[in-house]
Motif scaffolding. Structure first.
Motif, PDB file in Angstrom:
ATOM      1  N   SER A 239       0.803  -1.223   0.000  1.00 51.65           N
ATOM      2  CA  SER A 239       0.000   0.000   0.000  1.00 51.65           C
ATOM      3  C   SER A 239       0.838   1.276   0.000  1.00 51.65           C
ATOM      4  CB  SER A 239      -0.951   0.010   1.205  1.00 51.65           C
ATOM      5  OG  SER A 239      -0.234   0.172   2.413  1.00 51.65           O
ATOM      6  N   ASP A 240       2.086   1.201   0.467  1.00 54.99           N
ATOM      7  CA  ASP A 240       2.925   2.398   0.527  1.00 54.99           C
ATOM      8  C   ASP A 240       3.095   3.041  -0.841  1.00 54.99           C
ATOM      9  OD1 ASP A 240       3.335   2.148   3.233  1.00 54.99           O
ATOM     10  OD2 ASP A 240       5.249   1.111   3.045  1.00 54.99           O
ATOM     11  N   GLN A 241       3.085   2.229  -1.874  1.00 51.11           N
ATOM     12  CA  GLN A 241       3.411   2.722  -3.205  1.00 51.11           C
ATOM     13  C   GLN A 241       2.401   3.738  -3.724  1.00 51.11           C
ATOM     14  OE1 GLN A 241       3.898  -0.693  -5.695  1.00 51.11           O
ATOM     15  NE2 GLN A 241       5.440  -1.620  -4.390  1.00 51.11           N
ATOM     16  N   TYR A 242       1.154   3.656  -3.275  1.00 48.64           N
ATOM     17  CA  TYR A 242       0.169   4.640  -3.727  1.00 48.64           C
ATOM     18  C   TYR A 242      -0.393   5.499  -2.592  1.00 48.64           C
ATOM     19  CZ  TYR A 242      -2.707   0.521  -2.603  1.00 48.64           C
ATOM     20  OH  TYR A 242      -3.269  -0.579  -1.992  1.00 48.64           O
ATOM     21  N   PHE A 243      -0.286   5.059  -1.337  1.00 45.74           N
ATOM     22  CA  PHE A 243      -0.647   5.927  -0.219  1.00 45.74           C
ATOM     23  C   PHE A 243       0.420   7.001  -0.012  1.00 45.74           C
ATOM     24  CE2 PHE A 243      -4.002   3.158   1.470  1.00 45.74           C
ATOM     25  CZ  PHE A 243      -4.843   4.095   2.056  1.00 45.74           C
ATOM     26  N   GLY A 244       1.674   6.637  -0.264  1.00 44.31           N
ATOM     27  CA  GLY A 244       2.756   7.582  -0.068  1.00 44.31           C
ATOM     28  C   GLY A 244       3.565   7.275   1.179  1.00 44.31           C
ATOM     29  N   VAL A 245       4.785   7.804   1.220  1.00 45.13           N
ATOM     30  CA  VAL A 245       5.714   7.524   2.320  1.00 45.13           C
ATOM     31  C   VAL A 245       6.384   8.830   2.753  1.00 45.13           C
ATOM     32  CG1 VAL A 245       6.209   5.087   1.971  1.00 45.13           C
ATOM     33  CG2 VAL A 245       7.302   6.758   0.495  1.00 45.13           C
ATOM     34  N   PRO A 246       5.770   9.557   3.661  1.00 49.69           N
ATOM     35  CA  PRO A 246       6.352  10.833   4.091  1.00 49.69           C
ATOM     36  C   PRO A 246       7.725  10.658   4.713  1.00 49.69           C
ATOM     37  CG  PRO A 246       4.622  10.125   5.604  1.00 49.69           C
ATOM     38  CD  PRO A 246       4.545   9.220   4.410  1.00 49.69           C
ATOM     39  N   LEU A 247       8.592  11.617   4.468  1.00 48.56           N
ATOM     40  CA  LEU A 247       9.929  11.590   5.058  1.00 48.56           C
ATOM     41  C   LEU A 247       9.899  12.255   6.423  1.00 48.56           C
ATOM     42  CD1 LEU A 247      10.551  11.130   1.972  1.00 48.56           C
ATOM     43  CD2 LEU A 247      12.746  12.223   2.427  1.00 48.56           C
ATOM     44  N   HIS A 248      10.600  11.645   7.364  1.00 53.69           N
ATOM     45  CA  HIS A 248      10.675  12.193   8.704  1.00 53.69           C
ATOM     46  C   HIS A 248      12.098  12.686   8.976  1.00 53.69           C
ATOM     47  CE1 HIS A 248       6.605  10.930   9.424  1.00 53.69           C
ATOM     48  NE2 HIS A 248       6.909   9.696   9.044  1.00 53.69           N
ATOM     49  N   ARG A 249      12.323  13.171  10.157  1.00 55.33           N
ATOM     50  CA  ARG A 249      13.597  13.828  10.480  1.00 55.33           C
ATOM     51  C   ARG A 249      14.790  12.908  10.238  1.00 55.33           C
ATOM     52  NH1 ARG A 249      16.549  14.457  15.372  1.00 55.33           N
ATOM     53  NH2 ARG A 249      17.747  16.406  15.428  1.00 55.33           N
ATOM     54  N   GLN A 250      14.683  11.653  10.658  1.00 58.80           N
ATOM     55  CA  GLN A 250      15.798  10.734  10.468  1.00 58.80           C
ATOM     56  C   GLN A 250      16.089  10.512   8.991  1.00 58.80           C
ATOM     57  OE1 GLN A 250      15.727   7.078  12.792  1.00 58.80           O
ATOM     58  NE2 GLN A 250      16.695   5.948  11.123  1.00 58.80           N
ATOM     59  N   ASP A 251      15.030  10.405   8.176  1.00 55.36           N
ATOM     60  CA  ASP A 251      15.215  10.217   6.734  1.00 55.36           C
ATOM     61  C   ASP A 251      15.962  11.402   6.126  1.00 55.36           C
ATOM     62  OD1 ASP A 251      13.598   7.797   6.652  1.00 55.36           O
ATOM     63  OD2 ASP A 251      11.878   9.116   6.933  1.00 55.36           O
ATOM     64  N   ARG A 252      15.606  12.591   6.560  1.00 53.66           N
ATOM     65  CA  ARG A 252      16.232  13.789   5.981  1.00 53.66           C
ATOM     66  C   ARG A 252      17.692  13.913   6.414  1.00 53.66           C
ATOM     67  NH1 ARG A 252      12.148  16.451   3.588  1.00 53.66           N
ATOM     68  NH2 ARG A 252      10.038  16.094   4.381  1.00 53.66           N
ATOM     69  N   ILE A 253      17.974  13.533   7.646  1.00 53.82           N
ATOM     70  CA  ILE A 253      19.360  13.582   8.120  1.00 53.82           C
ATOM     71  C   ILE A 253      20.220  12.592   7.343  1.00 53.82           C
ATOM     72  CG2 ILE A 253      20.863  13.072  10.089  1.00 53.82           C
ATOM     73  CD1 ILE A 253      18.668  14.184  11.902  1.00 53.82           C
ATOM     74  N   LEU A 254      19.713  11.376   7.165  1.00 54.97           N
ATOM     75  CA  LEU A 254      20.467  10.370   6.415  1.00 54.97           C
ATOM     76  C   LEU A 254      20.665  10.803   4.968  1.00 54.97           C
ATOM     77  CD1 LEU A 254      18.894   7.060   7.805  1.00 54.97           C
ATOM     78  CD2 LEU A 254      21.184   7.959   8.256  1.00 54.97           C
ATOM     79  N   ALA A 255      19.645  11.448   4.394  1.00 52.73           N
ATOM     80  CA  ALA A 255      19.783  11.931   3.018  1.00 52.73           C
ATOM     81  C   ALA A 255      20.877  12.986   2.922  1.00 52.73           C
ATOM     82  CB  ALA A 255      18.452  12.488   2.529  1.00 52.73           C
ATOM     83  N   LEU A 256      20.976  13.847   3.921  1.00 54.95           N
ATOM     84  CA  LEU A 256      22.028  14.870   3.929  1.00 54.95           C
ATOM     85  C   LEU A 256      23.410  14.245   4.072  1.00 54.95           C
ATOM     86  CD1 LEU A 256      20.348  17.601   6.174  1.00 54.95           C
ATOM     87  CD2 LEU A 256      20.841  17.772   3.727  1.00 54.95           C
ATOM     88  N   LEU A 257      23.486  13.136   4.830  1.00 57.25           N
ATOM     89  CA  LEU A 257      24.776  12.481   5.049  1.00 57.25           C
ATOM     90  C   LEU A 257      25.245  11.674   3.833  1.00 57.25           C
ATOM     91  CD1 LEU A 257      24.420  11.131   8.715  1.00 57.25           C
ATOM     92  CD2 LEU A 257      25.946  12.957   7.916  1.00 57.25           C
TER      93      LEU A 257
END
Length: 497
Positions: A239-257
């Motif tokens: 269901s994630d594929q069409y409901f969507g998967v919001p990014l949270h703080r940890q996701d954004r930090i890892l993306a920056l790293l």
């Protein structure tokens, strides 16, 4: 498998230069029977696919562990030849959605009634051939929502919850849900040695290879369901594929790293770093690119992969992302890119169930992949009920659950099928080391890595990498040695649905 789903009877199992199999749960009945007589030799193994598994835990679709076998997973058109310029395009990206109705233009109760009706229809269709279905009830929102529909149309279903580790224990909550709905509930506590023995026993009938970090959980569950006379599994993934998967703080930090930097392996060997899981993850993230960091788990760096394989193949694995690049470039947001990462990783996320069910001759249903349910959510549910303010995911699903249960803890804290990685390393190190020595012709650097990291496997960062080797090595060994009467599947029906 799910005979009610649309199949492509005019597409032969062999196309171009080899075998092609449609594995999208949205469109077809997957059939692995063309692989029953596949050759067992080193020449059939795709070394870049081994690099994929070591780097990300799965093989980048449309490729497989075999050079001459491709899969048409979600986003690929199964009428195309996956060997000749395969094209990927996912049709359920946010930027491709027509204008959804505003939230104040829909009646809340009617929306929830439609949700329930369509999900019940999806469960009915996908479980039509099952005599004794079992729901994999992780304790999260997806499986709780699924349990409500299952209780309505398949009350003969048994729920089973897997307790894989100490991080999250949703057994009591899941049992409460099942029993209130009138469903039988069972729990299976992870014993890593038992699960691994079941995996080894399953290998001759396991059609392809994935090393998703929940694969051994699925192997354990599928074996248990088979022993309990169940004939089918209902999986609440998709269901994630069409409901969507919001990014949270940890996701954004890892993306920056994630910066694709080179971190010398000696850094990980220092006592300060090697005993600290979070520090290891942060340093390893520096070596990843932002997109591949979305894939779960601690995996081998490109430098380690080249050392394990004894040749530079990690860069070729990284290049396999290029087939997805047009969609990634058009995604429009970080959330959309992460959603694509789930679609692309489907060959692992769903394959663990497909391969385990096939090996145990179980039917398998993915009701959330039902086209009618999926299309309605994607087109007719207001944006605010997909992802709400503050990044609250699956708002409509939460409201649906709230009609039956109030303030359940797993609506706030996600449940999942975790596995005792450190326990596996503790119980099976010598066994895997022995196989690694036998497989040095294919993976010459593995014995050395195991020797170097023997005393660090109480850190989940290194235990995760051990897990990848534990999944990979015996599978390859079973496919590259002379087949015996013991491990030869029973004819072409071995991989049939």
């Amino acid at each position: 498998m799910n005979a009610s789903l649309r199949k492509y009877p005019d597409i032969p199992p062999t196309m171009g230069r080899g075998i092609q199999i449609n594995t999208s749960p949205n469109d077809a009945v997957w059939d692995f029977s063309p692989l029953a007589g596949h050759a067992r030799d080193l020449a059939s193994i795709d070394l870049v696919s081994i690099a994929d598994i070591l780097r990300n835990g799965f093989v980048y679709e449309p490729h497989t562990i075999y050079k001459d076998v491709k899969i048409a997973a979600t986003g690929f058109d199964p009428s195309h030849d996956m060997f000749d310029n395969p094209r990927f395009h996912y049709l359920f990206q946010p930027v491709l959605a027509a204008a959804r109705p505003p939230v104040d233009a829909v009646h809340g109760d009617k929306l929830l009634e439609t949700y329930h009706s369509l999900l019940c229809d999806a469960v009915t269709r996908t479980t039509a051939g099952m005599r004794a279905p079992w729901l994999l009830q992780s304790g999260g929102k997806d499986s709780t929502s699924m349990a409500i529909a299952v209780a309505d149309v398949r009350p003969d279903t048994t729920c089973i919850t897997y307790l894989g580790g100490k991080e999250e224990n949703e057994v009591a909550s899941a049992r409460f849900v099942a029993r209130k709905l009138g469903l039988r509930h069972e729990a299976l506590v992870c014993d890593p040695g038992r699960a691994y023995d079941r995996y080894l026993a399953m290998l001759p009938r396991m059609p392809l290879l994935t090393a998703d970090f929940a694969t051994l959980s699925y192997v354990d569950l599928a074996t248990e369901i088979s022993l309990q006379q169940g004939d089918g599994m209902i999986d609440a993934l998709g269901s994630d594929q069409y409901f969507g998967v919001p990014l949270h703080r940890q996701d954004r930090i890892l993306a920056l790293l994630a910066r694709s930097l080179h971190v010398p392996q000696q850094v990980f060997q220092s006592r300060l770093v090697s005993r600290n899981f979070k520090l290891c993850v942060a340093l390893a993230t520096l070596e990843m690119n932002e997109f591949e960091r979305y894939f779960p788990g601690s995996r081998f760096s490109d430098t380690e992969v080249d050392a394990l394989l004894g040749q530079p193949l990690a860069s070729l694995s990284r290049q396999r992302v290029e087939v997805f690049q047009p969609d990634l470039d058009a995604a429009g947001s970080a959330e959309a890119v992460r959603r694509l990462s789930l679609v692309i990783g489907e060959s692992a996320h769903l394959a663990k169930g497909m391969y385990s069910a096939t090996a145990k001759s179980l039917r398998l249903a993915y009701p959330y992949a039902d086209p009618q349910f999926r299309d309605w959510v994607f087109k007719d549910v207001p944006d605010e009920l997909l992802i709400g303010p503050g990044g609250v995911n699956k708002v409509l699903m939460r409201q649906y659950i709230d009609r039956y249960f109030h303030n359940l803890p797993y609506v706030k804290a996600k449940g999942c099928f975790r596995f005792d990685l450190r326990g596996l390393a503790q119980q099976r190190f010598e066994q895997i080391y022995d196989v690694a020595q036998q497989m040095q012709a294919l993976l010459p650097g593995v014995p050395r890595w195991l020797e170097t990291h023997r005393d660090r496997l109480d850190n989940k960062f290194f235990a995760s990498k051990f897990y990848l080797l534990a999944m990979l090595l015996p599978w390859l060994q079973s496919r590259t040695r002379r087949a015996s009467a013991v491990d030869t599947p029973h004819g072409a029906e071995a991989f049939a649905p």
